[in-house]
Design a protein around this motif. Structure first.
Motif, PDB file in Angstrom:
ATOM      1  N   UNK B  30     -28.276 -17.696 -18.482  1.00  0.00           N
ATOM      2  CA  UNK B  30     -29.711 -17.814 -18.435  1.00  0.00           C
ATOM      3  C   UNK B  30     -30.544 -18.260 -19.425  1.00  0.00           C
ATOM      4  N   UNK B  31     -29.956 -18.126 -20.731  1.00  0.00           N
ATOM      5  CA  UNK B  31     -30.475 -18.750 -21.875  1.00  0.00           C
ATOM      6  C   UNK B  31     -30.438 -20.549 -21.670  1.00  0.00           C
ATOM      7  N   UNK B  32     -29.423 -20.721 -21.156  1.00  0.00           N
ATOM      8  CA  UNK B  32     -29.004 -22.044 -21.053  1.00  0.00           C
ATOM      9  C   UNK B  32     -29.836 -22.845 -20.148  1.00  0.00           C
ATOM     10  N   UNK B  33     -30.482 -22.054 -19.081  1.00  0.00           N
ATOM     11  CA  UNK B  33     -30.980 -22.367 -17.855  1.00  0.00           C
ATOM     12  C   UNK B  33     -32.525 -22.022 -17.606  1.00  0.00           C
ATOM     13  N   UNK B  34     -33.230 -22.141 -18.975  1.00  0.00           N
ATOM     14  CA  UNK B  34     -34.586 -21.535 -18.943  1.00  0.00           C
ATOM     15  C   UNK B  34     -35.309 -22.464 -17.796  1.00  0.00           C
ATOM     16  N   UNK B  35     -36.410 -21.900 -17.179  1.00  0.00           N
ATOM     17  CA  UNK B  35     -37.182 -22.512 -16.227  1.00  0.00           C
ATOM     18  C   UNK B  35     -36.386 -23.190 -15.027  1.00  0.00           C
ATOM     19  N   UNK B  36     -35.117 -22.497 -14.711  1.00  0.00           N
ATOM     20  CA  UNK B  36     -34.430 -23.552 -13.869  1.00  0.00           C
ATOM     21  C   UNK B  36     -34.593 -22.499 -12.600  1.00  0.00           C
ATOM     22  N   UNK B  37     -34.828 -21.172 -12.568  1.00  0.00           N
ATOM     23  CA  UNK B  37     -34.984 -20.188 -11.500  1.00  0.00           C
ATOM     24  C   UNK B  37     -33.648 -19.873 -10.990  1.00  0.00           C
ATOM     25  N   UNK B  38     -32.669 -19.774 -11.440  1.00  0.00           N
ATOM     26  CA  UNK B  38     -31.195 -19.629 -10.779  1.00  0.00           C
ATOM     27  C   UNK B  38     -31.381 -18.392  -9.913  1.00  0.00           C
ATOM     28  N   UNK B  39     -30.563 -18.587  -8.772  1.00  0.00           N
ATOM     29  CA  UNK B  39     -30.345 -17.444  -7.951  1.00  0.00           C
ATOM     30  C   UNK B  39     -29.070 -16.677  -8.297  1.00  0.00           C
ATOM     31  N   UNK B  40     -28.767 -15.481  -8.058  1.00  0.00           N
ATOM     32  CA  UNK B  40     -27.564 -14.621  -8.304  1.00  0.00           C
ATOM     33  C   UNK B  40     -26.275 -15.337  -8.077  1.00  0.00           C
ATOM     34  N   UNK B  41     -26.277 -16.317  -7.086  1.00  0.00           N
ATOM     35  CA  UNK B  41     -25.012 -16.752  -6.704  1.00  0.00           C
ATOM     36  C   UNK B  41     -24.859 -18.122  -7.550  1.00  0.00           C
ATOM     37  N   UNK B  42     -25.905 -19.058  -8.016  1.00  0.00           N
ATOM     38  CA  UNK B  42     -25.649 -19.960  -8.840  1.00  0.00           C
ATOM     39  C   UNK B  42     -25.401 -19.497 -10.127  1.00  0.00           C
ATOM     40  N   UNK B  43     -25.956 -18.366 -10.609  1.00  0.00           N
ATOM     41  CA  UNK B  43     -25.245 -17.849 -11.903  1.00  0.00           C
ATOM     42  C   UNK B  43     -23.885 -17.351 -11.895  1.00  0.00           C
ATOM     43  N   UNK B  44     -23.491 -16.975 -10.801  1.00  0.00           N
ATOM     44  CA  UNK B  44     -22.193 -16.575 -10.337  1.00  0.00           C
ATOM     45  C   UNK B  44     -21.161 -17.911 -10.345  1.00  0.00           C
ATOM     46  N   UNK B  45     -21.698 -18.899  -9.954  1.00  0.00           N
ATOM     47  CA  UNK B  45     -20.937 -19.845  -9.800  1.00  0.00           C
ATOM     48  C   UNK B  45     -20.575 -20.623 -11.351  1.00  0.00           C
ATOM     49  N   UNK B  46     -21.650 -20.709 -12.203  1.00  0.00           N
ATOM     50  CA  UNK B  46     -21.517 -21.057 -13.328  1.00  0.00           C
ATOM     51  C   UNK B  46     -20.587 -20.027 -14.301  1.00  0.00           C
ATOM     52  N   UNK B  47     -20.688 -18.691 -14.108  1.00  0.00           N
ATOM     53  CA  UNK B  47     -20.163 -17.657 -14.809  1.00  0.00           C
ATOM     54  C   UNK B  47     -18.442 -17.995 -14.522  1.00  0.00           C
ATOM     55  N   UNK B  48     -18.230 -18.404 -13.191  1.00  0.00           N
ATOM     56  CA  UNK B  48     -16.915 -18.456 -12.513  1.00  0.00           C
ATOM     57  C   UNK B  48     -16.275 -19.579 -13.575  1.00  0.00           C
ATOM     58  N   UNK B  49     -16.756 -20.500 -13.854  1.00  0.00           N
ATOM     59  CA  UNK B  49     -16.399 -21.690 -14.678  1.00  0.00           C
ATOM     60  C   UNK B  49     -15.978 -20.996 -15.975  1.00  0.00           C
ATOM     61  N   UNK B  50     -16.603 -19.979 -16.741  1.00  0.00           N
ATOM     62  CA  UNK B  50     -16.379 -19.674 -17.793  1.00  0.00           C
ATOM     63  C   UNK B  50     -15.400 -18.481 -17.697  1.00  0.00           C
ATOM     64  N   UNK B  51     -15.606 -17.500 -16.952  1.00  0.00           N
ATOM     65  CA  UNK B  51     -14.429 -16.369 -16.805  1.00  0.00           C
ATOM     66  C   UNK B  51     -14.308 -16.263 -15.221  1.00  0.00           C
ATOM     67  N   UNK B  52     -13.120 -16.789 -14.646  1.00  0.00           N
ATOM     68  CA  UNK B  52     -13.174 -16.567 -12.983  1.00  0.00           C
ATOM     69  C   UNK B  52     -12.736 -15.170 -12.567  1.00  0.00           C
ATOM     70  N   UNK B  53     -12.780 -14.233 -13.362  1.00  0.00           N
ATOM     71  CA  UNK B  53     -12.509 -13.069 -13.004  1.00  0.00           C
ATOM     72  C   UNK B  53     -13.708 -12.163 -12.756  1.00  0.00           C
ATOM     73  N   UNK B  54     -14.857 -12.989 -13.404  1.00  0.00           N
ATOM     74  CA  UNK B  54     -16.417 -12.129 -13.187  1.00  0.00           C
ATOM     75  C   UNK B  54     -16.447 -12.120 -11.896  1.00  0.00           C
ATOM     76  N   UNK B  55     -16.936 -10.721 -11.344  1.00  0.00           N
ATOM     77  CA  UNK B  55     -17.227 -10.352 -10.037  1.00  0.00           C
ATOM     78  C   UNK B  55     -18.778 -10.665  -9.753  1.00  0.00           C
TER      79      UNK B  55
END
Lengths: 143, 143
Positions: B30-55
């Motif tokens: 969220x901090x890296x994407x200020x003003x980007x209005x990410x959706x839950x899924x977009x956040x999920x996709x980025x998070x998966x790249x950092x920790x693929x186990x995150x659900x």
DNA sequence: TTATCTGCAAAATCTTTGCACTTGG
DNA sequence: CCAAGTGCAAAGATTTTGCAGATAA
């Protein structure tokens, strides 16, 4: 302006859409519930009482059609369902007060944004065609 | 104010919530994407790249938690998914320009609503705590 | 240690789509 | 008559929930 049945039907005919009994029912429900922000399902429930054969699909397709014609506006208040409100020319000066405690949505009339929209065009090159303004807080009853 | 990692973690600790690796990842996204209005899924996709186990469940629950803490705001632009934006104190003067042609969402800064909110309290007894203002139109590129 | 947190799978919502039948103009 | 409209059932999309195992403090 478009706040009566005939005006909406004329718009439909203009664009070569048919006036069906289902569409008449849905338009009348919207007219009978101005400022109530009905959801598709609420419209469906009312419509079922008039014609039990009318399907949810027809509700969604008719609402989409009216939105496309510009006589209906989609609203979202954060409860996960889309709500709908008939448009008339005063709607542009009509905003929503959403109570965070009881969820009630009130109306508030105020024309103040026109000057601002001119400024947005000058500053950002963005041409405003419509706006939505919502205030969140505590209503008089909940205070 | 709450626009850095430590401030958000302090808020969590204050309310007896745990700082987990998953929550850290989500907050950083969220901090890296200020003003980007990410959706839950977009956040999920980025998070998966950092920790693929995150659900996905953890994404939704963490976002709900941050909204509850008041550091994150839910937004809806009419595309059927909820989007999220970190709150700081200037956010109250920060509005959205939504292009109806290309769907892009720009920011626009302007403090003009405070006086109006006082008027709403006087006229309607409604105490405004927050507001959302969106302008719909055509962006400079699409014009 | 233990209340909190997580991930999975399943369920719950809301909305859209494919298709055969019906109908307004 | 026939393009447009309808209803059903099924599919899609997004979000929530139950539960057993994992973990931060």
């Amino acid at each position: 302006m478009v706040d009566n049945f005939d005006a909406i039907c004329s718009k439909l005919k203009e664009e070569k859409y048919k006036i069906t009994p289902q569409r008449e029912i849905i338009i009348n429900i919207l007219l009978d519930n101005l400022n109530k922000h009905l959801s598709a399902e609420e419209i469906y429930d009312i419509a079922k009482g008039i014609n039990p054969d009318l399907g949810m699909t027809t509700i969604y397709r008719t609402l989409d059609l009216l939105v496309e014609l510009g006589v209906l506006q989609k609203l979202e208040f954060g409860d996960g369902r889309t709500r709908y409100e008939l448009q008339d020319e005063d709607m542009h000066h009509h905003h929503h007060l959403i109570c965070l405690k009881c969820g009630k949505v009130e109306e508030f009339e105020m024309d103040l944004l026109e000057a601002l929209e001119q400024k947005i065009l000058e500053k950002k090159g963005f041409e405003v065609m419509d706006h939505k303004l919502k205030f969140y807080g505590t209503c008089s009853e909940c205070r």
